[in-house]
Design a protein around this motif. Structure first.
Motif, PDB file in Angstrom:
ATOM      1  N   LEU A   1       0.752  -1.006  -0.137  1.00 39.39           N
ATOM      2  CA  LEU A   1       0.059   0.027  -0.230  1.00 39.39           C
ATOM      3  C   LEU A   1       0.817   1.453   0.090  1.00 39.39           C
ATOM      4  N   ASP A   2       2.047   1.294   0.827  1.00 40.57           N
ATOM      5  CA  ASP A   2       2.858   2.472   0.546  1.00 40.57           C
ATOM      6  C   ASP A   2       3.803   2.190  -0.587  1.00 40.57           C
ATOM      7  N   SER A   3       4.273   1.049  -0.894  1.00 43.16           N
ATOM      8  CA  SER A   3       5.109   0.786  -1.971  1.00 43.16           C
ATOM      9  C   SER A   3       4.578   1.198  -3.297  1.00 43.16           C
ATOM     10  N   PHE A   4       3.389   1.020  -3.624  1.00 45.64           N
ATOM     11  CA  PHE A   4       2.792   1.117  -5.175  1.00 45.64           C
ATOM     12  C   PHE A   4       2.769   2.716  -5.398  1.00 45.64           C
ATOM     13  N   ASP A   5       2.576   3.330  -4.551  1.00 43.05           N
ATOM     14  CA  ASP A   5       2.580   4.919  -4.668  1.00 43.05           C
ATOM     15  C   ASP A   5       3.967   5.236  -5.192  1.00 43.05           C
ATOM     16  N   TRP A   6       4.989   5.089  -4.372  1.00 39.71           N
ATOM     17  CA  TRP A   6       6.427   5.130  -4.592  1.00 39.71           C
ATOM     18  C   TRP A   6       6.751   4.867  -5.959  1.00 39.71           C
ATOM     19  N   LEU A   7       6.311   3.581  -6.337  1.00 47.64           N
ATOM     20  CA  LEU A   7       6.721   2.681  -7.581  1.00 47.64           C
ATOM     21  C   LEU A   7       6.353   3.436  -8.737  1.00 47.64           C
ATOM     22  N   LYS A   8       4.849   3.490  -8.686  1.00 46.51           N
ATOM     23  CA  LYS A   8       4.247   3.934  -9.992  1.00 46.51           C
ATOM     24  C   LYS A   8       4.659   5.529 -10.039  1.00 46.51           C
ATOM     25  N   ASP A   9       4.670   6.480  -8.948  1.00 40.95           N
ATOM     26  CA  ASP A   9       5.045   7.803  -9.175  1.00 40.95           C
ATOM     27  C   ASP A   9       6.665   7.839  -9.515  1.00 40.95           C
ATOM     28  N   ARG A  10       7.005   6.925  -9.739  1.00 39.43           N
ATOM     29  CA  ARG A  10       8.634   6.869 -10.318  1.00 39.43           C
ATOM     30  C   ARG A  10       9.568   7.556  -9.103  1.00 39.43           C
ATOM     31  N   ILE A  11       8.836   7.884  -7.927  1.00 36.98           N
ATOM     32  CA  ILE A  11       9.852   8.629  -7.056  1.00 36.98           C
ATOM     33  C   ILE A  11      11.048   7.594  -6.674  1.00 36.98           C
ATOM     34  N   LYS A  12      10.777   6.297  -6.151  1.00 34.21           N
ATOM     35  CA  LYS A  12      11.341   5.570  -5.836  1.00 34.21           C
ATOM     36  C   LYS A  12      11.826   4.225  -7.082  1.00 34.21           C
ATOM     37  N   ARG A  13      12.894   4.222  -7.401  1.00 37.13           N
ATOM     38  CA  ARG A  13      13.013   3.499  -8.750  1.00 37.13           C
ATOM     39  C   ARG A  13      13.998   2.154  -8.312  1.00 37.13           C
ATOM     40  N   PRO A  14      13.334   1.281  -7.378  1.00 44.21           N
ATOM     41  CA  PRO A  14      14.243  -0.061  -7.087  1.00 44.21           C
ATOM     42  C   PRO A  14      14.377  -0.923  -8.403  1.00 44.21           C
ATOM     43  N   GLU A  15      15.730  -1.616  -8.425  1.00 46.71           N
ATOM     44  CA  GLU A  15      15.669  -2.633  -9.710  1.00 46.71           C
ATOM     45  C   GLU A  15      15.250  -4.004  -9.326  1.00 46.71           C
ATOM     46  N   VAL A  16      14.877  -4.108  -7.959  1.00 47.71           N
ATOM     47  CA  VAL A  16      14.445  -5.430  -7.362  1.00 47.71           C
ATOM     48  C   VAL A  16      13.385  -5.105  -6.360  1.00 47.71           C
ATOM     49  N   VAL A  17      12.367  -5.811  -6.528  1.00 45.45           N
ATOM     50  CA  VAL A  17      11.335  -5.707  -5.624  1.00 45.45           C
ATOM     51  C   VAL A  17      11.096  -7.176  -4.956  1.00 45.45           C
ATOM     52  N   ILE A  18      10.983  -7.139  -3.572  1.00 44.42           N
ATOM     53  CA  ILE A  18      11.114  -8.476  -2.951  1.00 44.42           C
ATOM     54  C   ILE A  18       9.528  -8.411  -2.111  1.00 44.42           C
ATOM     55  N   ASP A  19       8.778  -9.341  -2.614  1.00 42.71           N
ATOM     56  CA  ASP A  19       7.173  -9.537  -2.353  1.00 42.71           C
ATOM     57  C   ASP A  19       7.235 -10.398  -0.995  1.00 42.71           C
ATOM     58  N   LEU A  20       6.867  -9.989   0.108  1.00 42.71           N
ATOM     59  CA  LEU A  20       6.795 -10.743   1.404  1.00 42.71           C
ATOM     60  C   LEU A  20       5.707 -11.749   1.125  1.00 42.71           C
ATOM     61  N   GLY A  21       4.667 -11.486   0.679  1.00 38.75           N
ATOM     62  CA  GLY A  21       3.528 -12.272   0.600  1.00 38.75           C
ATOM     63  C   GLY A  21       3.501 -13.906   0.738  1.00 38.75           C
ATOM     64  N   GLY A  22       4.460 -14.249   0.196  1.00 36.93           N
ATOM     65  CA  GLY A  22       4.868 -15.721   0.351  1.00 36.93           C
ATOM     66  C   GLY A  22       5.420 -16.306   1.559  1.00 36.93           C
ATOM     67  N   VAL A  23       5.857 -15.422   2.447  1.00 35.75           N
ATOM     68  CA  VAL A  23       6.738 -15.892   3.390  1.00 35.75           C
ATOM     69  C   VAL A  23       5.944 -16.253   4.713  1.00 35.75           C
ATOM     70  N   ALA A  24       5.508 -17.286   4.683  1.00 40.06           N
ATOM     71  CA  ALA A  24       4.559 -17.688   5.869  1.00 40.06           C
ATOM     72  C   ALA A  24       4.951 -17.339   7.419  1.00 40.06           C
ATOM     73  N   GLU A  25       6.252 -17.741   7.493  1.00 39.46           N
ATOM     74  CA  GLU A  25       6.758 -17.359   8.870  1.00 39.46           C
ATOM     75  C   GLU A  25       6.639 -15.863   9.258  1.00 39.46           C
ATOM     76  N   LEU A  26       6.420 -14.913   8.375  1.00 36.37           N
ATOM     77  CA  LEU A  26       6.037 -13.532   8.776  1.00 36.37           C
ATOM     78  C   LEU A  26       4.486 -13.324   9.062  1.00 36.37           C
ATOM     79  N   ARG A  27       3.972 -14.422   9.307  1.00 39.46           N
ATOM     80  CA  ARG A  27       2.494 -14.125   9.419  1.00 39.46           C
ATOM     81  C   ARG A  27       2.009 -14.871  10.684  1.00 39.46           C
ATOM     82  N   GLY A  28       1.038 -14.413  11.303  1.00 31.83           N
ATOM     83  CA  GLY A  28       0.257 -15.222  12.413  1.00 31.83           C
ATOM     84  C   GLY A  28       0.682 -14.607  13.727  1.00 31.83           C
TER      85      GLY A  28
END
Lengths: 281, 335
Positions: free
Chosen positions: B39-66
């Motif tokens: 939710l914070d990331s997409f604004d930054w990326l679509k506005d081209r204000i932050k321009r990372p070469e790599v995005v690491i999506d944490l959505g699949g890391v089950a250890e980070l949930r619960g």
């Protein structure tokens, strides 16, 4: 490696923002290389003091000289050490957070140290102008013979040219560079006080336009990183064995009669034959 | 030249499934961006204000949930959604303060997607900064919000140091008030940072809002049992009641003995670059009766040193009133 950083202002102008912090590392590496080069050179260099026999003869001729000669008065030494504290505080507060050693609330410490430095320099201007031999620290065309003589001595050739007055040529050149860098950081630093909230001046970011502010920041940064190398060199020379007599004089104020005759030209740095600290400059 | 903002810029996307893989990716890719709920990331990326070469999506890391109970408290995975936090029975039972704070973030849709870790680690909402202007926080040498003609209604009244942006998080004040600890991992190992120290002001690093540095990953948030079930208060004042960031919010925990305040944590958000724990107020009210006199005293102390900008002086009485209400413990939030 970029030397400066640019940004696009909201009005579409490319404006300078500040120097690239790579220059900090360049200054540190440059300083270290200078120390290594000078240290290596000094292993083979002839030291530039007078021969013992000549000093004996001069000492006999100038029997009226006191055993200890005041090189720096108490007031001059106090100025030096206050300025040193301010300068070290400025460099530490400026660069320690950048290189990531320790992050702290550096801005307020930095500008307070800058105010201390500015005050000490203003004092020095008055003190040096009215109470010291103002021209003894300056360098100019008149010093060319001394420069030539010093070079010849460094090459191991006896030379009848002049010895330094109160300050060696290298010392005077260093003072010149420090003065220029110091003026740059002080003037730009005072302007930058208008960009931060402080109890001394009212904040006014509109004092200058973006391009002028960019130049101000770049000059401040260049002076700052320049001081890193300059301070390294200064401390290095202060700790070199053959310069410890100079360092002692900045601590205690005096040099011995023999050191005076070994390293200086008594005709260019005249000192009374009776010790009188208030008149020695 | 206009910038096309309607499509996502190109970057390499990684979707790791473990914390170890995530840390490995962070180690290998210097110009990377960690994305939790996005939710914070997409604004930054679509506005081209932050321009990372790599995005690491944490959505699949089950250890980070619960949410797990531990030692009388709970440990919440950083990528647990705000909806899960707000609705979890143990959180609601023991740490209702956090449940209330998480439950009032933005809108239901955003809470379904947004994570607790993302909410505390999000960047400031300063519109000058987010528009890509070269301000201090963006590495420049000016604050566009702190000028006589700037729009600075939402900005800081306390602890401004060149930058006047504020922390926009609702859950951060609650976590500080609960003495939470942030568990952070990087390639060198794990460190646990008290929530109070996790959020930083511009004097420490003007380009960051938290202690997280490149290579760091917020793994979980531990809440000790210290304030489990104790009296608490949370209130958020915002422009739009439907969904909005806080203008000012307050979170407090206040164990009492009869009517005497035994201990207190009072934390204010939206007034400085970090959520401010009002230690001087806490010290002043500890041992005093929980009454109007104490509330007035606390309000007076709370805003000492406040320096409003041109358009945000209203935050001073607002902050004072929120502190008073926290001490009075006035029912539920009403705004």
């Amino acid at each position: 490696m970029d030397l400066v950083t640019w940004a696009r202002s909201p009005w579409g102008e490319d404006v300078l923002t500040h120097i690239s912090w790579s220059l900090l590392w360049a200054s540190i590496v440059g300083g270290v290389l200078f120390l290594l080069a000078h240290g290596g050179y000094m292993l083979f260099s002839r030291h530039d003091k007078r021969a013992a026999g000549e000093v004996d003869r001069m000492e006999a001729q100038r029997a009226g000289l006191p055993a200890r000669i005041t090189r720096h008065t108490f007031v001059a030494r106090m100025f030096h050490w206050v300025m040193a504290v301010a300068m070290l505080a400025l460099v530490i507060t400026a660069f320690v957070p950048i290189i990531g050693i320790k992050q702290f609330a550096w801005v307020e410490w930095h500008w307070w140290a800058g105010i201390l430095l500015t005050g000490s320099i203003l004092f020095h201007l008055v003190h040096a102008t009215f109470f010291l031999d103002f021209w003894s620290i300056w360098v100019g065309p008149k010093d060319i013979p001394e420069f030539k003589a010093e070079m010849m001595r460094e090459l191991g050739k006896e030379h009848g040219g002049p010895k330094p007055g109160k300050y060696p040529l290298g010392n005077r050149l260093y003072h010149l560079v420090v003065m220029l860098a110091g003026l740059a950081v002080i003037i730009t630093g005072l302007l930058m006080m208008f960009r931060v909230r402080n109890p001394i001046v009212d904040r006014n970011p509109y004092l200058m336009g973006d391009p002028a502010w960019g130049i101000t920041y770049v000059l401040h940064g260049l002076g700052g990183v320049g001081f890193v190398g300059l301070i390294m060199a200064h401390i290095y020379f202060a700790l070199r064995p053959e310069k410890l007599w100079v360092t002692r004089s900045m601590l205690l104020g005096w040099i011995t009669r023999r050191e005076y005759l070994e390293h200086h030209d008594p005709d260019r740095w005249k000192t009374p034959t009776r010790p009188s600290p208030s008149t020695h400059v | 030249m206009p910038v096309i903002r309607d499509v996502m810029p190109a970057f390499e996307l990684f979707q790791p499934t473990s914390i170890a893989d995530t840390l490995g990716l962070l180690d290998r890719h210097e110009n990377s961006w960690i994305m939790a709920g996005g939710l914070d990331s997409f604004d930054w990326l679509k506005d081209r204000i932050k321009r990372p070469e790599v995005v690491i999506d944490l959505g699949g890391v089950a250890e980070l949930r619960g949410i797990r109970e531990a030692d009388g408290g709970v440990e919440i995975g950083a990528n647990t959604t705000l909806t899960e936090v707000a609705g979890h029975p143990v959180v609601k039972d023991k740490f209702k303060l956090l449940a209330e704070a998480a439950g009032i973030v933005a809108s239901p849709q955003i809470r379904n997607q947004g994570s607790l870790g993302g909410n505390v680690a999000q960047d400031t909402r300063c519109h000058y900064y987010r528009a890509g202007w070269p301000c201090y926080r963006a590495g420049g040498n000016i604050c566009y919000a702190d000028t006589p003609t700037a729009v600075n209604r939402e900005h800081a009244i306390l602890e401004a140091d060149r930058c006047v942006a504020v922390s926009p998080s609702d859950t951060a004040p609650a976590l500080i008030a609960l003495d939470a600890q942030m568990v952070v991992r990087n390639g060198d190992g794990e460190r646990v940072i008290p929530a109070r120290d996790f959020f930083i002001g511009p004097w420490l690093d003007i380009t960051r809002m938290t202690m997280l540095e490149r290579g760091d990953l917020l793994v979980s948030i531990r809440i000790p049992g210290t304030f489990a079930g104790k009296p608490h208060y949370f209130e958020k004042v915002r422009d739009r009641q439907v969904w909005d960031f806080p203008l000012v919010n307050v979170a407090s925990t206040m164990p009492t003995n009869g009517n005497t305040i035994e201990d207190a944590r009072i934390v204010i958000g939206g007034v400085a670059a970090r959520p401010l724990r009002l230690v001087a107020v806490e010290d002043a009210i500890r041992g005093r009766a929980r009454n109007e006199e104490t509330a007035n005293l606390a309000a007076e102390i709370a805003t000492q040193g406040a320096a409003p900008l041109r358009h945000n002086a209203y935050k001073i009485p607002l902050m004072q009133n929120l502190v008073k209400r926290a001490i009075r413990g006035e029912g539920q939030w009403t705004s």
